[in-house]
Design an enzyme around this catalytic site. Sequence first.
Site, PDB file in Angstrom:
ATOM      1  N   TRP A 338       0.829  -1.204   0.000  1.00 55.01           N
ATOM      2  CA  TRP A 338       0.000   0.000   0.000  1.00 55.01           C
ATOM      3  C   TRP A 338       0.865   1.257   0.000  1.00 55.01           C
ATOM      4  CZ3 TRP A 338      -0.649   3.943   3.690  1.00 55.01           C
ATOM      5  CH2 TRP A 338      -1.710   4.810   3.445  1.00 55.01           C
ATOM      6  N   HIS A 339       1.968   1.227   0.746  1.00 55.73           N
ATOM      7  CA  HIS A 339       2.854   2.389   0.779  1.00 55.73           C
ATOM      8  C   HIS A 339       3.549   2.594  -0.567  1.00 55.73           C
ATOM      9  CE1 HIS A 339       2.481   2.377   5.206  1.00 55.73           C
ATOM     10  NE2 HIS A 339       2.856   3.638   5.106  1.00 55.73           N
ATOM     11  N   ASP A 340       4.117   1.521  -1.106  1.00 57.34           N
ATOM     12  CA  ASP A 340       4.815   1.617  -2.398  1.00 57.34           C
ATOM     13  C   ASP A 340       5.279   0.236  -2.824  1.00 57.34           C
ATOM     14  OD1 ASP A 340       5.843   2.709  -4.667  1.00 57.34           O
ATOM     15  OD2 ASP A 340       7.199   4.110  -3.675  1.00 57.34           O
TER      16      ASP A 340
END
Length: 451
Positions: A338-340
């Site tokens: 989700w972050h990257d």
Amino acid sequence: MGAFLIVVNTLRYCHGLKGQGTALLWLILSLSYLYYLHGACVVFILLISLINYSIVKLFAHYKYCTSLIWSFNLSVLILNRVYEGYSFSSFGENLAFLDNYRGTFRWHICFNFVVLRMISFGCDYCWTIHSSHFDHKKHMQRCQVCYSGKTCYFALQERGLNVDRYTFLMYLCYLTYAPLYIAGPIVGYNAFAAQLEVPQKNYSFTQISWYGLRWILNFLLMEGMTHFFHYNSFVVSRLWQKLSPFEVFIISYGVLNFMWLKFFLIWRYFRFWSLVGGVETPENMPRCINNCHDLESFWKSWHASFNRWLVRYLYIPLGGSRRKLLSIWVIFTFVAVWHDLEWKLVSWAWLTCLFFVPEILVKSLSNKFQASSSLGMLVHREFKAIAGAMTISCLMVANLVGYVVGPSGIKVFISKMAGKEALPALAFIFTTFYVGVKLMFHIREASSSQG
């Protein structure tokens, strides 16, 4: 912020707007805000939102609906990053000119939060249709806020709405709500829609004003910290490789505190904006980073609203405490993606899980052990302090890999820490953490006795 709040609050109180009326007003303002941020790329946001809404409405009565919602949103999350937000030219040469009007901010970065909101809307709607088991009377007996006659955020989130409140207008307003669009805090659909109908009353004007003043003081603290302490420069320039093991840990500790204060300022600014607008959200960073001695409390007090979201929409559906040892791997992998889409974040997530497993096992055994004698209580307390120091050390290592050295610097880091010259530094660091954990125990005990 000032302009939006003046317009919304003036029209709301002058014309008595509630529910759909407030949603329409916020949607118009939020879409203008999104057009400034993303230009023509607003089309991508609206199109994906429409597809998600259609999936929810078409398949809500089926048992596999939540799985379908998750699959669609995970696919969108990954594709957005792989194709870097897409280009209009890839859909036809006639649309290529729109690539010159992509706004001032990359839309697919902000869209990570929209994905969470789309999942929230879909799951809340499906669960409302199938069943709603929230026992409000039982909750009131344990919640001081609800017992006093108000309604806490948890009750707003867990309590299902009438089916007719899950409209496309309210849904779009929820996805694009300007105060929380860029960075959160993350609020569930049920809680958001309920507060558009009846604005929050848990915070008075005086409390909100003091909240804003404290934000200004913390901003000045950040200005001083970044001016005098250059932790991030050592990380970006890779100079940490030339420093001693003790200095590397100091830099890591500084970076961790800098990150905490940075997110603290971002999240509290947008929460302040939302509170003035009448929508209460969970508080991110409710506890100082230097007052957490286990991984569970650390994550509950870091991105606290995200933690609540994960518990409601992922942890409990995966089996909750019955499958805790397995579900944490799924949850932290999702958090990393989700972050990257970066291997260093995935490695950070899996390292955190490796450190989390022993803590879960030790806590489970510790809860079964009930010390009766003074000696037993002393031994139990000392073991908890040592375990806390070990947890902080593991947390430092995980964040060193995730945010300082990266996967490529692991070999250099290990070679530094494995040498004989590193042993005194490691012993000193561990002792410091041990003393710090004992101090945390006293702070918690003092707080509980005052409460």
